[in-house]
Design a protein around this motif. Sequence first.
Motif, PDB file in Angstrom:
ATOM      1  N   VAL B  47     -26.165  21.946 -10.670  1.00  0.00           N
ATOM      2  CA  VAL B  47     -26.571  20.541 -11.466  1.00  0.00           C
ATOM      3  C   VAL B  47     -27.060  19.710 -10.270  1.00  0.00           C
ATOM      4  CG1 VAL B  47     -26.131  18.619 -13.052  1.00  0.00           C
ATOM      5  CG2 VAL B  47     -25.185  21.016 -13.687  1.00  0.00           C
ATOM      6  N   TRP B  71     -30.698  16.219 -14.591  1.00  0.00           N
ATOM      7  CA  TRP B  71     -29.692  16.737 -15.102  1.00  0.00           C
ATOM      8  C   TRP B  71     -29.351  17.015 -16.339  1.00  0.00           C
ATOM      9  CZ3 TRP B  71     -26.717  11.566 -12.813  1.00  0.00           C
ATOM     10  CH2 TRP B  71     -26.860  11.699 -11.053  1.00  0.00           C
ATOM     11  N   TRP B  75     -24.446  14.835 -18.654  1.00  0.00           N
ATOM     12  CA  TRP B  75     -23.926  14.692 -17.258  1.00  0.00           C
ATOM     13  C   TRP B  75     -23.747  13.406 -16.723  1.00  0.00           C
ATOM     14  CZ3 TRP B  75     -24.015  14.112 -12.132  1.00  0.00           C
ATOM     15  CH2 TRP B  75     -23.165  14.765 -11.264  1.00  0.00           C
ATOM     16  N   ASP B  78     -20.804  11.626 -18.515  1.00  0.00           N
ATOM     17  CA  ASP B  78     -19.650  12.360 -18.327  1.00  0.00           C
ATOM     18  C   ASP B  78     -18.699  11.402 -17.593  1.00  0.00           C
ATOM     19  OD1 ASP B  78     -17.462  14.159 -18.005  1.00  0.00           O
ATOM     20  OD2 ASP B  78     -18.816  15.834 -18.173  1.00  0.00           O
ATOM     21  N   ARG B  83     -16.812  15.297 -12.408  1.00  0.00           N
ATOM     22  CA  ARG B  83     -18.408  14.983 -12.325  1.00  0.00           C
ATOM     23  C   ARG B  83     -18.711  13.737 -11.859  1.00  0.00           C
ATOM     24  NH1 ARG B  83     -20.913  17.894 -16.949  1.00  0.00           N
ATOM     25  NH2 ARG B  83     -20.618  19.967 -16.144  1.00  0.00           N
ATOM     26  N   ARG B  87     -21.405  12.632  -9.149  1.00  0.00           N
ATOM     27  CA  ARG B  87     -22.565  11.581  -9.537  1.00  0.00           C
ATOM     28  C   ARG B  87     -22.421  10.366  -8.786  1.00  0.00           C
ATOM     29  NH1 ARG B  87     -21.144  10.740 -15.205  1.00  0.00           N
ATOM     30  NH2 ARG B  87     -19.838   9.089 -14.484  1.00  0.00           N
TER      31      ARG B  87
END
Lengths: 448, 177
Positions: B47, B71, B75, B78, B83, B87
């Motif tokens: 991702v 993404w 996502w 999240d 994650r 991110r």
Amino acid sequence: MGRHILIISPGDVGRYMSAPGIRAFHMAQVLAQRLPQDHITLAAPRVDVQVPGFPARVSALSYTAEPLLPAAQEADIIIANFLPVRLIPLVREKLLVVDLFAQYFAEWMELTLHEHQGLGRHLSWLERRAYIALQLALADMVMCSNERQRQSYIGALASMGLRKPVVVALHGIRPDPPVKRRAVLKGVRPGIAPTDKVLIWNGGTTDWYDPDSFLLALHTIAQRRGDVKAVFLGATYPNVPRLGWGKRFRSALEAAHQLGLYGATVFFQFGWVPYDEVPDYLLEAEAGVCTYMYHLETYYSLRTRFMDLFWAGLPIICTRGDFLADLIEREGLGIAVPPGNHKALAEAILRLLDDDSLRSRMRQNIQRVRERFSWEKTLEPLIQFCRNVSLPKRPRNRRVLLRALPWAVNYLATRSLREMLRGEEVWVLHRVRRVATRLGRLLEGERP
Amino acid sequence: MRVVLFVGPWWGLEGDRAGWAKALTSELMAYAQVEIGRDGKDVLGKVVISPALNLRLALGARRTVLDTRLWEPGWLTDASRDRRAWRDLQLCLAHHVLCRGPGERDYIIGALFALGLITPQLYRRDPLLASYVLTAEEGPSALQGSLRGPSPWQWRHRLPLLLRKGALALLISGHQR
């Protein structure tokens, strides 16, 4: 048995109120009416129960005179614009609603840029950011005042690893219809004739406003005709004297003198107009005007002063960019002009003042739209929360405090550093000294 | 004009997301040399691009544009720890963020504020964050304009956060392995 709800306002509640006080006052009114079983306490630096409309069922607490802690200990639900740091340990046993009715990250960034320089600016920003994040970390529900703010707070919470309800509770309008009790401007104030057209700038002039464009527009108009007058209502915010009497306000005063408008076309009401006297001014005006710079603070803002203008049925001339300016354009409630464009502003003012039918159409549109803005409707999410939420039966898991701990440490450290840098008394040390003194007295057998 | 790198594994994407990536890339090709990460293994099927490659590219004085449209849906929001760590790291490493529309832009700005990525210096230069967080509605021309201007941020402002977030992401990834 009813529950105890404590509303904490950072602004005074009484005759002299700015947005935080007004919001808390109407919140108390609505909650007292809609939750008759519950005990409501309204705490503010100063609360005046004599203010018209103060609900008899609501207990008042002026926390500059009385301690706030006992009321907070008794409360089941605390609603605060910002929860005072000393009350943080209580959140294990209480439910907390944080009422962030501005996008405070953007608003306080603006304040930081205008108030500080160099390292002080950086520290001040770190402190303010940590304080907002701390409030988000502690809250059981976050209230904000438009969808843009809501999205940004959800984003901030997500980046902190938190998921919490974030609801929109718009700033509402006063429940009673506006009534004019006495003449205050036309034919009363020297320089304003009964036939003049009056524009009102209702509210203070903080750093993100743009009074200069308005003054330049008035200068342009004054060269063509002499019947257009503008009144700036309010300078120093109640109980926040440094807010309002800032660089921007002083430069507006200076510009009004330099352009030869002061006392002839432009009038300043120094201080703050009492809440119950505001309609006297609004109902003598033809329109409300407010101009501001276009930046993130504006984009996320909800100009609470517009709510009084809607309430009084006054068309609004404002700058484009914020949520209410979009509404004003979309629903025909006034005219929105590009930021910093005094020529467009002058044209908009003249168009509005010279076209009676346009003004009347706008007033009708305002009449239609303002129904949506009653406090009862805007505070519905809060009412539902207070009504339906289950209270913690025993102190909640320590995780509630643990998730806020890094932000609390961050806030206290940056605050202490900033205070040391400015040579001020360090708040944390002051509290520690106070607790130590009390302990000492207790050990010596004295009453605290 | 320096090389622009679009961060995103678009060769592993399908449907709308692949379409956006291709359209944007071809638009940008018209005015700047677009280089795609050479180490295909690092990005294929993931991702997000690997932080090591991302860091290498960023340290190489290249601008990175994080296109959150690439993404997977969900996502962005999240809240799980792993994650979130990745991110945050991606956001820390991006010079510009490109998102779907105003709602997502508000969300990302909130996240950037909470992460400490919006500093007084950055805000003073660009008080609308117009060149930092862009929406796809503004089109590639807005992005081109932003890329021509000065970089929205400087390393010295971001380094402490980057080290913290990078260490956290690596720790979590190590723990998961």
